[in-house]
Design a protein around this motif. Structure first.
Motif, PDB file in Angstrom:
ATOM      1  N   LEU A 105       0.823  -1.197   0.000  1.00 41.91           N
ATOM      2  CA  LEU A 105       0.000   0.000   0.000  1.00 41.91           C
ATOM      3  C   LEU A 105       0.866   1.259   0.000  1.00 41.91           C
ATOM      4  O   LEU A 105       0.633   2.193  -0.772  1.00 41.91           O
ATOM      5  CB  LEU A 105      -0.936  -0.010   1.210  1.00 41.91           C
ATOM      6  N   PHE A 106       1.879   1.267   0.836  1.00 40.47           N
ATOM      7  CA  PHE A 106       2.788   2.419   0.906  1.00 40.47           C
ATOM      8  C   PHE A 106       3.495   2.643  -0.432  1.00 40.47           C
ATOM      9  O   PHE A 106       3.552   3.774  -0.930  1.00 40.47           O
ATOM     10  CB  PHE A 106       3.827   2.209   2.023  1.00 40.47           C
ATOM     11  N   MET A 107       4.017   1.580  -1.024  1.00 49.16           N
ATOM     12  CA  MET A 107       4.725   1.707  -2.302  1.00 49.16           C
ATOM     13  C   MET A 107       3.775   2.180  -3.409  1.00 49.16           C
ATOM     14  O   MET A 107       4.147   3.016  -4.234  1.00 49.16           O
ATOM     15  CB  MET A 107       5.387   0.386  -2.691  1.00 49.16           C
ATOM     16  N   ALA A 108       2.558   1.662  -3.427  1.00 54.17           N
ATOM     17  CA  ALA A 108       1.597   2.067  -4.443  1.00 54.17           C
ATOM     18  C   ALA A 108       1.251   3.544  -4.302  1.00 54.17           C
ATOM     19  O   ALA A 108       1.177   4.273  -5.306  1.00 54.17           O
ATOM     20  CB  ALA A 108       0.338   1.213  -4.346  1.00 54.17           C
ATOM     21  N   LEU A 109       1.059   4.002  -3.083  1.00 48.50           N
ATOM     22  CA  LEU A 109       0.769   5.420  -2.868  1.00 48.50           C
ATOM     23  C   LEU A 109       1.956   6.298  -3.259  1.00 48.50           C
ATOM     24  O   LEU A 109       1.770   7.390  -3.803  1.00 48.50           O
ATOM     25  CB  LEU A 109       0.353   5.665  -1.414  1.00 48.50           C
ATOM     26  N   MET A 110       3.155   5.808  -3.018  1.00 52.97           N
ATOM     27  CA  MET A 110       4.357   6.553  -3.438  1.00 52.97           C
ATOM     28  C   MET A 110       4.422   6.660  -4.961  1.00 52.97           C
ATOM     29  O   MET A 110       4.760   7.709  -5.507  1.00 52.97           O
ATOM     30  CB  MET A 110       5.631   5.889  -2.894  1.00 52.97           C
ATOM     31  N   VAL A 111       4.096   5.579  -5.656  1.00 53.20           N
ATOM     32  CA  VAL A 111       4.104   5.591  -7.125  1.00 53.20           C
ATOM     33  C   VAL A 111       3.085   6.600  -7.639  1.00 53.20           C
ATOM     34  O   VAL A 111       3.374   7.381  -8.549  1.00 53.20           O
ATOM     35  CB  VAL A 111       3.834   4.179  -7.695  1.00 53.20           C
ATOM     36  N   ILE A 112       1.893   6.609  -7.048  1.00 52.67           N
ATOM     37  CA  ILE A 112       0.863   7.566  -7.464  1.00 52.67           C
ATOM     38  C   ILE A 112       1.355   8.989  -7.233  1.00 52.67           C
ATOM     39  O   ILE A 112       1.236   9.855  -8.105  1.00 52.67           O
ATOM     40  CB  ILE A 112      -0.465   7.292  -6.723  1.00 52.67           C
ATOM     41  N   PHE A 113       1.941   9.252  -6.080  1.00 50.26           N
ATOM     42  CA  PHE A 113       2.470  10.575  -5.765  1.00 50.26           C
ATOM     43  C   PHE A 113       3.562  10.978  -6.766  1.00 50.26           C
ATOM     44  O   PHE A 113       3.572  12.100  -7.277  1.00 50.26           O
ATOM     45  CB  PHE A 113       3.020  10.580  -4.335  1.00 50.26           C
ATOM     46  N   LEU A 114       4.468  10.052  -7.061  1.00 43.41           N
ATOM     47  CA  LEU A 114       5.544  10.354  -8.013  1.00 43.41           C
ATOM     48  C   LEU A 114       5.008  10.589  -9.417  1.00 43.41           C
ATOM     49  O   LEU A 114       5.524  11.445 -10.149  1.00 43.41           O
ATOM     50  CB  LEU A 114       6.586   9.235  -8.010  1.00 43.41           C
ATOM     51  N   ARG A 115       3.978   9.837  -9.823  1.00 42.63           N
ATOM     52  CA  ARG A 115       3.381  10.038 -11.150  1.00 42.63           C
ATOM     53  C   ARG A 115       2.761  11.431 -11.250  1.00 42.63           C
ATOM     54  O   ARG A 115       2.844  12.082 -12.278  1.00 42.63           O
ATOM     55  CB  ARG A 115       2.302   8.980 -11.446  1.00 42.63           C
ATOM     56  N   LEU A 116       2.134  11.890 -10.170  1.00 45.98           N
ATOM     57  CA  LEU A 116       1.554  13.229 -10.172  1.00 45.98           C
ATOM     58  C   LEU A 116       2.639  14.296 -10.314  1.00 45.98           C
ATOM     59  O   LEU A 116       2.491  15.249 -11.075  1.00 45.98           O
ATOM     60  CB  LEU A 116       0.752  13.471  -8.894  1.00 45.98           C
ATOM     61  N   LEU A 149      -7.291   0.436  -9.461  1.00 45.70           N
ATOM     62  CA  LEU A 149      -6.417  -0.715  -9.669  1.00 45.70           C
ATOM     63  C   LEU A 149      -5.739  -1.130  -8.371  1.00 45.70           C
ATOM     64  O   LEU A 149      -5.555  -2.323  -8.106  1.00 45.70           O
ATOM     65  CB  LEU A 149      -5.382  -0.416 -10.753  1.00 45.70           C
ATOM     66  N   LEU A 150      -5.367  -0.155  -7.564  1.00 44.89           N
ATOM     67  CA  LEU A 150      -4.756  -0.447  -6.264  1.00 44.89           C
ATOM     68  C   LEU A 150      -5.736  -1.227  -5.381  1.00 44.89           C
ATOM     69  O   LEU A 150      -5.371  -2.231  -4.771  1.00 44.89           O
ATOM     70  CB  LEU A 150      -4.333   0.852  -5.574  1.00 44.89           C
ATOM     71  N   ILE A 151      -6.978  -0.792  -5.341  1.00 41.34           N
ATOM     72  CA  ILE A 151      -7.986  -1.470  -4.511  1.00 41.34           C
ATOM     73  C   ILE A 151      -8.233  -2.889  -5.016  1.00 41.34           C
ATOM     74  O   ILE A 151      -8.274  -3.845  -4.223  1.00 41.34           O
ATOM     75  CB  ILE A 151      -9.292  -0.646  -4.480  1.00 41.34           C
ATOM     76  N   ILE A 152      -8.357  -3.054  -6.334  1.00 38.45           N
ATOM     77  CA  ILE A 152      -8.556  -4.391  -6.916  1.00 38.45           C
ATOM     78  C   ILE A 152      -7.367  -5.289  -6.586  1.00 38.45           C
ATOM     79  O   ILE A 152      -7.528  -6.433  -6.168  1.00 38.45           O
ATOM     80  CB  ILE A 152      -8.759  -4.297  -8.443  1.00 38.45           C
ATOM     81  N   ARG A 153      -6.166  -4.750  -6.776  1.00 40.19           N
ATOM     82  CA  ARG A 153      -4.951  -5.537  -6.535  1.00 40.19           C
ATOM     83  C   ARG A 153      -4.839  -5.940  -5.062  1.00 40.19           C
ATOM     84  O   ARG A 153      -4.508  -7.076  -4.743  1.00 40.19           O
ATOM     85  CB  ARG A 153      -3.724  -4.728  -6.964  1.00 40.19           C
ATOM     86  N   MET A 154      -5.132  -5.010  -4.155  1.00 43.15           N
ATOM     87  CA  MET A 154      -5.029  -5.313  -2.727  1.00 43.15           C
ATOM     88  C   MET A 154      -6.055  -6.386  -2.338  1.00 43.15           C
ATOM     89  O   MET A 154      -5.741  -7.291  -1.571  1.00 43.15           O
ATOM     90  CB  MET A 154      -5.243  -4.041  -1.894  1.00 43.15           C
ATOM     91  N   GLY A 155      -7.277  -6.281  -2.858  1.00 41.92           N
ATOM     92  CA  GLY A 155      -8.301  -7.283  -2.561  1.00 41.92           C
ATOM     93  C   GLY A 155      -7.926  -8.657  -3.081  1.00 41.92           C
ATOM     94  O   GLY A 155      -8.061  -9.660  -2.375  1.00 41.92           O
ATOM     95  N   ALA A 156      -7.437  -8.701  -4.309  1.00 44.91           N
ATOM     96  CA  ALA A 156      -7.013  -9.979  -4.894  1.00 44.91           C
ATOM     97  C   ALA A 156      -5.837 -10.562  -4.113  1.00 44.91           C
ATOM     98  O   ALA A 156      -5.771 -11.774  -3.884  1.00 44.91           O
ATOM     99  CB  ALA A 156      -6.638  -9.788  -6.360  1.00 44.91           C
ATOM    100  N   HIS A 157      -4.928  -9.707  -3.698  1.00 46.10           N
ATOM    101  CA  HIS A 157      -3.758 -10.147  -2.929  1.00 46.10           C
ATOM    102  C   HIS A 157      -4.204 -10.789  -1.620  1.00 46.10           C
ATOM    103  O   HIS A 157      -3.740 -11.876  -1.258  1.00 46.10           O
ATOM    104  CB  HIS A 157      -2.836  -8.952  -2.671  1.00 46.10           C
TER     105      HIS A 157
END
Length: 167
Positions: A18-29, A111-119
């Protein structure tokens, strides 16, 4: 002697993801505020590909069909929406920028929510290491086609526009 906070690997892995995904989103912005170039587009999948070394260690190994399914799922379910919402534009300075899209951010969160749920679901049936290998392959299946398509769009725009290359 026990720990004050017992270590739960599944919880730590989930929070880390979750932390890494949020960092990627922040960096993309933030990346949309700076000009881009071919190197910035192509280096993430090249850098990420070193993660396949995890499969050298037996606990991380998954059957080939699982890996292929994860890669194809990453491509079809995750990469396609990102490809459709990734656009470039030429800035006033003549350089190429990734155009920020509200839909892009919403898609990243979905996509993050889907991925986390599937994980969370899949890790009930296979080991934590195999889950990591499976979701790494899924993420690579998302990143590689997305970045290849971004590069092709960038290259086409660059060929049709006199652009000053960034460092």
């Amino acid at each position: 002697m026990g720990h004050v906070f017992p270590l739960n690997l599944q919880l730590a892995a989930t929070l880390g993801t979750l932390f890494m995904a949020l960092m990627v989103i922040f960096l993309r912005l933030r990346a949309s505020n700076k000009p881009t170039n071919a190197k910035k587009i192509l280096m993430p999948p090249i850098g990420m590909s070193t993660g396949f070394l995890m499969f050298v260690f037996p606990p991380f190994r998954i059957p080939f069909t699982w890996g292929l399914t994860a890669f194809v799922t990453g491509t079809l379910l995750f990469a396609l929406p990102l490809i459709r919402t990734s656009r470039f534009e030429v800035g006033k300075d003549g350089q190429i920028y990734l155009k920020r899209s509200k839909a892009f951010i919403l898609i990243l969160f979905a996509l993050l929510i889907i991925r986390m749920g599937a994980h969370e679901y899949i890790e009930q049936f296979i080991t934590l290491e195999q889950t990591a290998g499976l979701f790494f392959t899924l993420a690579f299946g998302m990143l590689l086609p997305w970045r290849i398509m971004m590069y092709l769009k960038y290259k086409k725009l660059k060929e049709n526009t006199p652009v000053t290359e960034t460092k």
